[in-house]
Write an enzyme that holds these catalytic residues in place. Structure first.
Site, PDB file in Angstrom:
ATOM      1  N   CYS A 123       3.140   8.724   0.737  1.00 19.68           N
ATOM      2  CA  CYS A 123       3.724   7.852   1.746  1.00 19.68           C
ATOM      3  C   CYS A 123       3.938   6.492   1.094  1.00 19.68           C
ATOM      4  O   CYS A 123       2.999   5.905   0.558  1.00 19.68           O
ATOM      5  CB  CYS A 123       2.728   7.779   2.901  1.00 19.68           C
ATOM      6  SG  CYS A 123       3.212   6.656   4.186  1.00 19.68           S
ATOM      7  N   CYS A 137       6.875  -6.085   8.226  1.00 22.21           N
ATOM      8  CA  CYS A 137       7.944  -5.377   8.933  1.00 22.21           C
ATOM      9  C   CYS A 137       8.451  -6.260  10.051  1.00 22.21           C
ATOM     10  O   CYS A 137       7.681  -6.987  10.677  1.00 22.21           O
ATOM     11  CB  CYS A 137       7.405  -4.064   9.513  1.00 22.21           C
ATOM     12  SG  CYS A 137       8.690  -3.035  10.269  1.00 22.21           S
ATOM     13  N   LEU A 158      10.444   8.110  17.743  1.00 20.03           N
ATOM     14  CA  LEU A 158      11.025   8.077  19.087  1.00 20.03           C
ATOM     15  C   LEU A 158      10.054   7.487  20.116  1.00 20.03           C
ATOM     16  O   LEU A 158      10.345   6.517  20.771  1.00 20.03           O
ATOM     17  CB  LEU A 158      11.468   9.477  19.506  1.00 20.03           C
ATOM     18  CG  LEU A 158      12.541   9.380  20.561  1.00 20.03           C
ATOM     19  CD1 LEU A 158      13.917   9.319  19.932  1.00 20.03           C
ATOM     20  CD2 LEU A 158      12.442  10.497  21.563  1.00 20.03           C
ATOM     21  N   HIS A 159       8.927   8.148  20.269  1.00 26.23           N
ATOM     22  CA  HIS A 159       7.783   7.616  21.025  1.00 26.23           C
ATOM     23  C   HIS A 159       7.947   7.491  22.533  1.00 26.23           C
ATOM     24  O   HIS A 159       6.947   7.282  23.227  1.00 26.23           O
ATOM     25  CB  HIS A 159       7.302   6.276  20.471  1.00 26.23           C
ATOM     26  CG  HIS A 159       7.035   6.293  18.985  1.00 26.23           C
ATOM     27  ND1 HIS A 159       6.572   7.400  18.309  1.00 26.23           N
ATOM     28  CD2 HIS A 159       7.173   5.330  18.037  1.00 26.23           C
ATOM     29  CE1 HIS A 159       6.434   7.117  17.032  1.00 26.23           C
ATOM     30  NE2 HIS A 159       6.798   5.874  16.829  1.00 26.23           N
ATOM     31  N   CYS A 202       6.908  -3.139  16.485  1.00 27.03           N
ATOM     32  CA  CYS A 202       6.478  -2.080  17.406  1.00 27.03           C
ATOM     33  C   CYS A 202       5.028  -2.388  17.809  1.00 27.03           C
ATOM     34  O   CYS A 202       4.210  -2.718  16.948  1.00 27.03           O
ATOM     35  CB  CYS A 202       6.559  -0.718  16.732  1.00 27.03           C
ATOM     36  SG  CYS A 202       8.222  -0.317  16.147  1.00 27.03           S
ATOM     37  N   CYS A 216       1.769  -0.655  16.067  1.00 21.54           N
ATOM     38  CA  CYS A 216       1.719  -0.505  14.613  1.00 21.54           C
ATOM     39  C   CYS A 216       1.127  -1.737  13.941  1.00 21.54           C
ATOM     40  O   CYS A 216       1.474  -2.872  14.299  1.00 21.54           O
ATOM     41  CB  CYS A 216       3.140  -0.269  14.103  1.00 21.54           C
ATOM     42  SG  CYS A 216       3.240  -0.037  12.322  1.00 21.54           S
ATOM     43  N   SER A 259      12.082   7.605   7.247  1.00 21.05           N
ATOM     44  CA  SER A 259      11.640   7.500   8.637  1.00 21.05           C
ATOM     45  C   SER A 259      12.110   6.168   9.206  1.00 21.05           C
ATOM     46  O   SER A 259      11.900   5.121   8.605  1.00 21.05           O
ATOM     47  CB  SER A 259      10.110   7.574   8.669  1.00 21.05           C
ATOM     48  OG  SER A 259       9.636   7.352   9.980  1.00 21.05           O
ATOM     49  N   CYS A 304      -1.182   6.824   9.608  1.00 21.76           N
ATOM     50  CA  CYS A 304       0.083   6.269  10.113  1.00 21.76           C
ATOM     51  C   CYS A 304      -0.169   4.995  10.899  1.00 21.76           C
ATOM     52  O   CYS A 304      -1.010   4.965  11.788  1.00 21.76           O
ATOM     53  CB  CYS A 304       0.736   7.227  11.106  1.00 21.76           C
ATOM     54  SG  CYS A 304       1.493   8.629  10.383  1.00 21.76           S
ATOM     55  N   GLU A 313      10.486  -1.066   7.507  1.00 21.50           N
ATOM     56  CA  GLU A 313      11.557  -0.246   8.092  1.00 21.50           C
ATOM     57  C   GLU A 313      12.579   0.019   6.983  1.00 21.50           C
ATOM     58  O   GLU A 313      13.333  -0.883   6.601  1.00 21.50           O
ATOM     59  CB  GLU A 313      12.181  -1.009   9.282  1.00 21.50           C
ATOM     60  CG  GLU A 313      13.492  -0.455   9.793  1.00 21.50           C
ATOM     61  CD  GLU A 313      13.481   1.048  10.077  1.00 21.50           C
ATOM     62  OE1 GLU A 313      12.632   1.523  10.846  1.00 21.50           O
ATOM     63  OE2 GLU A 313      14.344   1.746   9.502  1.00 21.50           O
ATOM     64  N   ASN A 315      -3.258   6.280  16.063  1.00 19.30           N
ATOM     65  CA  ASN A 315      -4.379   5.849  15.243  1.00 19.30           C
ATOM     66  C   ASN A 315      -4.800   4.448  15.675  1.00 19.30           C
ATOM     67  O   ASN A 315      -3.950   3.626  16.010  1.00 19.30           O
ATOM     68  CB  ASN A 315      -3.977   5.837  13.764  1.00 19.30           C
ATOM     69  CG  ASN A 315      -3.667   7.239  13.268  1.00 19.30           C
ATOM     70  OD1 ASN A 315      -4.482   8.147  13.408  1.00 19.30           O
ATOM     71  ND2 ASN A 315      -2.483   7.428  12.711  1.00 19.30           N
ATOM     72  N   GLU A 348       0.831  -1.185   0.000  1.00 19.28           N
ATOM     73  CA  GLU A 348       0.000   0.000   0.000  1.00 19.28           C
ATOM     74  C   GLU A 348       0.875   1.249   0.000  1.00 19.28           C
ATOM     75  O   GLU A 348       1.966   1.261   0.562  1.00 19.28           O
ATOM     76  CB  GLU A 348      -0.890   0.011   1.246  1.00 19.28           C
ATOM     77  CG  GLU A 348      -1.781  -1.213   1.314  1.00 19.28           C
ATOM     78  CD  GLU A 348      -2.722  -1.230   2.508  1.00 19.28           C
ATOM     79  OE1 GLU A 348      -3.800  -1.802   2.366  1.00 19.28           O
ATOM     80  OE2 GLU A 348      -2.390  -0.694   3.569  1.00 19.28           O
TER      81      GLU A 348
HETATM   82  N1  SAH Z   1       9.583   1.890  10.129  1.00 19.28           N
HETATM   83  C1  SAH Z   1       9.567   3.311   9.966  1.00 19.28           C
HETATM   84  C2  SAH Z   1       8.351   3.795   9.188  1.00 19.28           C
HETATM   85  C3  SAH Z   1       7.103   3.415   9.899  1.00 19.28           C
HETATM   86  S1  SAH Z   1       5.562   4.194   9.860  1.00 19.28           S
HETATM   87  C4  SAH Z   1       9.599   3.977  11.311  1.00 19.28           C
HETATM   88  O1  SAH Z   1       9.482   3.282  12.311  1.00 19.28           O
HETATM   89  O2  SAH Z   1       9.794   5.177  11.370  1.00 19.28           O
HETATM   90  C5  SAH Z   1       5.659   5.882  10.115  1.00 19.28           C
HETATM   91  C6  SAH Z   1       5.314   6.359  11.518  1.00 19.28           C
HETATM   92  O3  SAH Z   1       4.019   5.940  11.985  1.00 19.28           O
HETATM   93  C7  SAH Z   1       6.304   5.893  12.550  1.00 19.28           C
HETATM   94  O4  SAH Z   1       6.700   6.984  13.328  1.00 19.28           O
HETATM   95  C8  SAH Z   1       5.481   4.934  13.365  1.00 19.28           C
HETATM   96  O5  SAH Z   1       6.010   4.766  14.650  1.00 19.28           O
HETATM   97  C9  SAH Z   1       4.139   5.606  13.348  1.00 19.28           C
HETATM   98  N2  SAH Z   1       3.037   4.733  13.747  1.00 19.28           N
HETATM   99  C10 SAH Z   1       2.978   3.393  13.707  1.00 19.28           C
HETATM  100  N3  SAH Z   1       1.801   2.946  14.172  1.00 19.28           N
HETATM  101  C11 SAH Z   1       1.086   4.024  14.503  1.00 19.28           C
HETATM  102  C12 SAH Z   1      -0.224   4.209  15.014  1.00 19.28           C
HETATM  103  N4  SAH Z   1      -1.025   3.184  15.262  1.00 19.28           N
HETATM  104  N5  SAH Z   1      -0.637   5.471  15.220  1.00 19.28           N
HETATM  105  C13 SAH Z   1       0.165   6.517  14.946  1.00 19.28           C
HETATM  106  N6  SAH Z   1       1.405   6.406  14.457  1.00 19.28           N
HETATM  107  C14 SAH Z   1       1.868   5.171  14.248  1.00 19.28           C
END
Ligand code: SAH
Length: 387
Positions: free
Chosen positions: A135, A142, A249-250, A146, A149, A224, A367, A193, A324, A100
């Site tokens: 995007c 992946c 970072l989170h 995480c 996600c 990213s 996201c 990733e 999300n 996607e």
């Molecule tokens: N693997 C890469 C790209 C991933 S997606 C990375 O980790 O950066 C892009 C962003 O969406 C990342 O910052 C990821 O942490 C975030 N993301 C993943 N799941 C999410 C969710 N449920 N709600 C909001 N952001 C989310």
């Protein structure tokens, strides 16, 4: 210079050849080198894969190119249209898998979410257009796992090739061809990733920013990452820090970050932050920090202050993303009051921050919502065939 300073891994698909590599190939066929740029332009600038249509090439060369199996790397595509103008593209790979990509109109962004002034600095004035951020995905599935996600749920299936990565932007362009919208920014924030698939991503970056190809500006292509430290260093070296870097970072706390992002056990915050200090960031540019706000986990004012402390001395802007929803996942976003308080606390510490309001969530395109495509409930609209 458009090529990275180190040698790229060899191309595996005709679409992956740079003009220089095309010149080599064509040179070995006895053609002049400038034909390399011509062929590259047909493929990347015009999206034409049929040698018979490459009208400025001699007939003998066109006939020889027929043997190169020049075909678009993504075979089928469908568009899901969101009410807010966001479009999700479903793209079929050669091996029947589906990935996607998402087209996000920049005008649907809330105030403060779009460009910061330095983002456009030095760019020539262009005719006003409706700009779109695309995007794109870098892997099928992946491996990072995480917990918040959707992309990691089914695990890692395979890397995308550079052709499959660039192909997503080509389909994006075709999708918008009949509109006044144009892809201006590309973000590797779809599935996967990108730095786990470094070789293909580095080649794709080289192709995407090539002035004879799609010609994207390096600062408008964002990689990213969840924080693969050696590859952050490599990206900085290979592209001189020109490519926009975003770090997921989170949490500013090591044990909490490890709870939600297993990669933190391998590359803890201290190492990650050091790699950001080393990143050869051009003057007046900033690294993007992505921070997904999870209710009751990482969203307090104290978290915001700790984040500001951790980033001290590093030019950053923070994108705050209220989590999300992901099916069957109990984690969710905090209230807007909590989101605002978090952002205010960052700003009070002198850290620029923007809140990403959800776009395209009615079609699961926001996201973290991109997952291995199963049965889709929305109506599928077939795309027009290439331009
Ligand atoms: N693997 C890469 C790209 C991933 S997606 C990375 O980790 O950066 C892009 C962003 O969406 C990342 O910052 C990821 O942490 C975030 N993301 C993943 N799941 C999410 C969710 N449920 N709600 C909001 N952001 C989310």
């Amino acid at each position: 210079m458009t090529s990275p300073s180190t040698t790229l891994a060899p191309p595996n698909h005709a679409l992956e050849r740079t003009p220089e590599e095309w010149a080599e190939t064509l040179g070995s066929w006895g053609e002049p080198r400038y034909r390399g740029i011509q062929v590259f332009r047909w493929l990347h600038q015009r999206g034409v894969f049929d040698p018979a249509a490459m009208t400025d090439l001699p007939r003998t060369l066109r006939a020889r190119l027929e043997g190169e199996a020049l075909a678009p790397p993504l075979e089928t595509s469908y568009v899901h249209q969101s009410e807010d103008g966001t479009r999700k593209l479903l793209l079929g790979l050669g091996d029947q898998r589906t990935i996607e990509a998402v087209l996000i109109p920049m005008k649907s962004m809330a105030p403060g979410e779009g460009d910061t002034p330095e983002d456009s600095e030095g760019e020539a004035d262009e005719a006003p257009r409706a700009w779109v951020t695309q995007c794109i995905s870098s892997q099928v599935g992946c491996a990072m796992a995480c917990v918040f996600c959707a992309s990691g749920i089914a695990g890692f299936k395979r890397h995308l090739s550079a052709a499959e990565i660039v192909g997503q932007v080509m389909v994006g362009r075709t999708t918008l061809a009949a509109t006044d919208e144009r892809v201006r920014n590309v973000v590797f924030m779809g599935m996967g990733e990108p730095l786990h698939n470094y070789d293909a991503v580095a080649r794709a970056l080289t192709l995407l920013v090539h002035p004879d190809g799609l010609g994207l500006s390096k600062r408008r292509v964002t990689v990213s990452t969840s924080g693969l430290v050696p590859e952050i260093d490599r990206l900085g070296r290979d592209f001189g820090g020109q490519v926009q870097l975003a770090i997921s970072l989170h949490s500013p706390d090591d044990s909490k970050r490890s709870e939600i992002m297993p990669i933190n056990r391998k590359y803890p915050l201290a190492e990650l932050v050091e790699s950001l200090r080393r990143y050869p960031l051009p003057k007046r540019r900033r690294i993007t920090i992505e921070y997904t706000l999870i209710d009751g986990f990482n969203a307090t004012v104290a978290d915001a202050r700790a984040l500001a402390r951790l980033m001290r001395g590093i030019p950053v802007k923070v994108n705050v993303i209220p989590m999300n929803p992901v099916a069957d996942n109990p984690l969710g976003a905090p209230s807007w009051e909590v989101v605002d308080a978090f952002q205010d606390a960052l700003r009070a510490q002198g850290v620029a921050s923007f809140v990403r309001r959800r776009k395209g969530d009615d079609i699961a395109a926001a996201c973290g919502q991109l997952a291995l495509a199963g049965e889709k409930k929305k109506v599928r609209v077939p795309l027009p065939v290439t331009s």
